[in-house]
Design a protein around this motif. Structure first.
Motif, PDB file in Angstrom:
ATOM      1  N   LYS A 218      28.542  -8.029 -64.571  1.00  0.00           N
ATOM      2  CA  LYS A 218      27.490  -8.216 -63.570  1.00  0.00           C
ATOM      3  C   LYS A 218      26.583  -9.394 -63.926  1.00  0.00           C
ATOM      4  CE  LYS A 218      23.831  -5.676 -61.153  1.00  0.00           C
ATOM      5  NZ  LYS A 218      23.130  -4.358 -61.023  1.00  0.00           N
ATOM      6  N   THR A 219      26.232  -9.524 -65.212  1.00  0.00           N
ATOM      7  CA  THR A 219      25.359 -10.622 -65.627  1.00  0.00           C
ATOM      8  C   THR A 219      26.040 -11.961 -65.432  1.00  0.00           C
ATOM      9  OG1 THR A 219      24.258  -9.234 -67.272  1.00  0.00           O
ATOM     10  CG2 THR A 219      24.089 -11.618 -67.566  1.00  0.00           C
ATOM     11  N   GLY A 220      27.296 -12.052 -65.854  1.00  0.00           N
ATOM     12  CA  GLY A 220      28.033 -13.303 -65.700  1.00  0.00           C
ATOM     13  C   GLY A 220      28.227 -13.689 -64.244  1.00  0.00           C
ATOM     14  N   GLN A 221      28.511 -12.700 -63.408  1.00  0.00           N
ATOM     15  CA  GLN A 221      28.682 -12.960 -61.984  1.00  0.00           C
ATOM     16  C   GLN A 221      27.379 -13.452 -61.362  1.00  0.00           C
ATOM     17  OE1 GLN A 221      30.101  -9.149 -60.690  1.00  0.00           O
ATOM     18  NE2 GLN A 221      32.164  -9.474 -61.502  1.00  0.00           N
ATOM     19  N   GLY A 222      26.261 -12.868 -61.827  1.00  0.00           N
ATOM     20  CA  GLY A 222      24.961 -13.299 -61.334  1.00  0.00           C
ATOM     21  C   GLY A 222      24.646 -14.731 -61.729  1.00  0.00           C
ATOM     22  N   LEU A 223      24.992 -15.097 -62.961  1.00  0.00           N
ATOM     23  CA  LEU A 223      24.779 -16.473 -63.414  1.00  0.00           C
ATOM     24  C   LEU A 223      25.612 -17.455 -62.602  1.00  0.00           C
ATOM     25  CD1 LEU A 223      24.728 -16.011 -67.300  1.00  0.00           C
ATOM     26  CD2 LEU A 223      22.850 -16.912 -65.904  1.00  0.00           C
ATOM     27  N   THR A 224      26.869 -17.107 -62.380  1.00  0.00           N
ATOM     28  CA  THR A 224      27.742 -17.977 -61.591  1.00  0.00           C
ATOM     29  C   THR A 224      27.172 -18.179 -60.192  1.00  0.00           C
ATOM     30  OG1 THR A 224      29.698 -17.229 -62.809  1.00  0.00           O
ATOM     31  CG2 THR A 224      30.074 -18.282 -60.684  1.00  0.00           C
ATOM     32  N   ALA A 225      26.726 -17.096 -59.582  1.00  0.00           N
ATOM     33  CA  ALA A 225      26.155 -17.186 -58.237  1.00  0.00           C
ATOM     34  C   ALA A 225      24.900 -18.054 -58.228  1.00  0.00           C
ATOM     35  CB  ALA A 225      25.832 -15.782 -57.720  1.00  0.00           C
ATOM     36  N   SER A 226      24.074 -17.936 -59.267  1.00  0.00           N
ATOM     37  CA  SER A 226      22.851 -18.736 -59.353  1.00  0.00           C
ATOM     38  C   SER A 226      23.177 -20.225 -59.480  1.00  0.00           C
ATOM     39  CB  SER A 226      22.009 -18.292 -60.546  1.00  0.00           C
ATOM     40  OG  SER A 226      21.550 -16.974 -60.379  1.00  0.00           O
ATOM     41  N   PHE A 227      24.172 -20.554 -60.281  1.00  0.00           N
ATOM     42  CA  PHE A 227      24.571 -21.949 -60.451  1.00  0.00           C
ATOM     43  C   PHE A 227      25.143 -22.504 -59.144  1.00  0.00           C
ATOM     44  CE2 PHE A 227      23.651 -21.348 -64.759  1.00  0.00           C
ATOM     45  CZ  PHE A 227      23.883 -22.498 -65.502  1.00  0.00           C
ATOM     46  N   GLN A 228      25.944 -21.703 -58.452  1.00  0.00           N
ATOM     47  CA  GLN A 228      26.522 -22.167 -57.192  1.00  0.00           C
ATOM     48  C   GLN A 228      25.461 -22.335 -56.123  1.00  0.00           C
ATOM     49  OE1 GLN A 228      29.532 -19.133 -56.683  1.00  0.00           O
ATOM     50  NE2 GLN A 228      31.119 -20.400 -57.623  1.00  0.00           N
ATOM     51  N   GLU A 229      24.490 -21.453 -56.120  1.00  0.00           N
ATOM     52  CA  GLU A 229      23.392 -21.572 -55.153  1.00  0.00           C
ATOM     53  C   GLU A 229      22.555 -22.814 -55.438  1.00  0.00           C
ATOM     54  OE1 GLU A 229      19.459 -19.035 -53.642  1.00  0.00           O
ATOM     55  OE2 GLU A 229      20.895 -18.144 -55.030  1.00  0.00           O
ATOM     56  N   LYS A 230      22.357 -23.112 -56.726  1.00  0.00           N
ATOM     57  CA  LYS A 230      21.539 -24.249 -57.121  1.00  0.00           C
ATOM     58  C   LYS A 230      22.224 -25.579 -56.816  1.00  0.00           C
ATOM     59  CE  LYS A 230      18.360 -26.569 -59.513  1.00  0.00           C
ATOM     60  NZ  LYS A 230      16.948 -26.709 -59.088  1.00  0.00           N
ATOM     61  N   PHE A 231      23.502 -25.686 -57.156  1.00  0.00           N
ATOM     62  CA  PHE A 231      24.178 -26.981 -57.076  1.00  0.00           C
ATOM     63  C   PHE A 231      25.222 -27.073 -55.965  1.00  0.00           C
ATOM     64  CE2 PHE A 231      23.063 -26.439 -61.637  1.00  0.00           C
ATOM     65  CZ  PHE A 231      22.142 -27.475 -61.735  1.00  0.00           C
ATOM     66  N   GLY A 232      25.551 -25.946 -55.348  1.00  0.00           N
ATOM     67  CA  GLY A 232      26.578 -25.946 -54.313  1.00  0.00           C
ATOM     68  C   GLY A 232      27.929 -25.580 -54.900  1.00  0.00           C
ATOM     69  N   GLU A 233      28.696 -24.802 -54.149  1.00  0.00           N
ATOM     70  CA  GLU A 233      29.984 -24.327 -54.652  1.00  0.00           C
ATOM     71  C   GLU A 233      30.955 -25.460 -54.921  1.00  0.00           C
ATOM     72  OE1 GLU A 233      31.759 -21.114 -52.578  1.00  0.00           O
ATOM     73  OE2 GLU A 233      29.884 -19.981 -52.368  1.00  0.00           O
ATOM     74  N   GLY A 234      30.820 -26.576 -54.209  1.00  0.00           N
ATOM     75  CA  GLY A 234      31.711 -27.712 -54.427  1.00  0.00           C
ATOM     76  C   GLY A 234      31.492 -28.390 -55.767  1.00  0.00           C
TER      77      GLY A 234
END
Length: 257
Positions: A218-234
């Motif tokens: 859950k923590t790792g998934q949350g971090l990934t989502a935060s990074f994608q939200e910040k910089f964009g999934e691309g």
């Protein structure tokens, strides 16, 4: 981790238990005494220090039989000295399966004192950006000095950066890829709470691509989502598929060695 008054290991893709349980199973021992003797020998035998029976040895090194149920609180830890990794090398290479060349390049034996009890400890450690040390041994993981992220410069192109939660997974990546040093820049969070600091560093560095190696929890998934939200999934490429089915990169490495 420390649960119910016992040291618990639960990161080897197995059923878990105390560290003593792990050593007994790992070495096929039949009693606790054998496991304790193994731990003492594994970490305290050192050809460059006095013999195990000497007074200087007893003064400077606390055996695992003495310290196995004690977790020094972070606020009470004081750095004693750092040395090239030697005492912790068997744990890092034998249990964590990190390549010796990688361990020797990035890790140190970090000796420290619990100011509350006066007892001395040691762990494998890596320096962080603030000059503190992120440390780990079979019993706990903690930090000495100010806690912060760790930045490691790559040997090649710098348009991309790799992001890891902890230094063991960074070393696991290098070992798995048969590298002694990363080609790209690397940021190690050292704690999920430093995700924002890592993202600020990435933003300031104007990196074009971010590869995340966060845990499959859950923590790792949350971090990934935060990074994608910040910089964009691309711009963010999640690499946790490399160790699908297990929690983290080191668990994959241990399972396949």
């Amino acid at each position: 981790s420390f649960l119910g008054g016992k040291w618990i290991w639960n990161d080897f893709g197995d059923i878990g238990g105390t560290v003593i349980d792990f050593v007994m199973r790992y070495q096929n021992y039949t009693n606790v005494g054998q496991a304790l003797a193994f731990l003492d020998k594994m970490y305290l035998v050192n050809p460059y220090k006095p013999a195990a029976g000497s007074n200087q040895y007893r003064k400077n090194h606390l055996s695992f039989q003495q310290q196995r149920h004690e977790e020094p609180p972070e606020s009470a830890l004081k750095l004693d000295r750092v040395e090239p990794i030697r005492l912790m090398l068997p744990y890092i290479t034998g249990v964590r399966k990190i390549a010796p060349a990688v361990a020797n390049r990035y890790l140190l034996d970090v000796h420290f004192v619990n100011l509350t009890t006066g007892k001395k400890y040691f762990a494998a450690g890596i320096e962080n950006r603030a000059g503190g040390y992120e440390i780990r041994n079979p019993f706990f993981k903690s930090s000495i000095g100010k806690k912060d992220i760790t930045l490691i410069k790559g040997q090649g192109e710098t348009a991309s950066i790799l992001a890891f939660e902890g230094f063991i997974d960074f070393l696991s990546y290098l070992t798995d890829k048969n590298l002694e040093a990363p080609e790209k820049d690397v940021v190690i969070l050292n704690s999920a709470s430093f995700g924002k600091s890592a993202m600020e560093l990435i933003e300031q560095g104007a990196y074009q691509q971010v590869f995340t190696f966060f845990d499959n929890d859950k923590t790792g998934q949350g971090l990934t989502a935060s990074f994608q939200e910040k910089f964009g999934e691309g711009k963010v490429q999640a690499m946790n598929g490399l160790y699908e089915g297990v929690r983290d990169y080191n668990e994959k490495l241990v399972d396949h060695n």
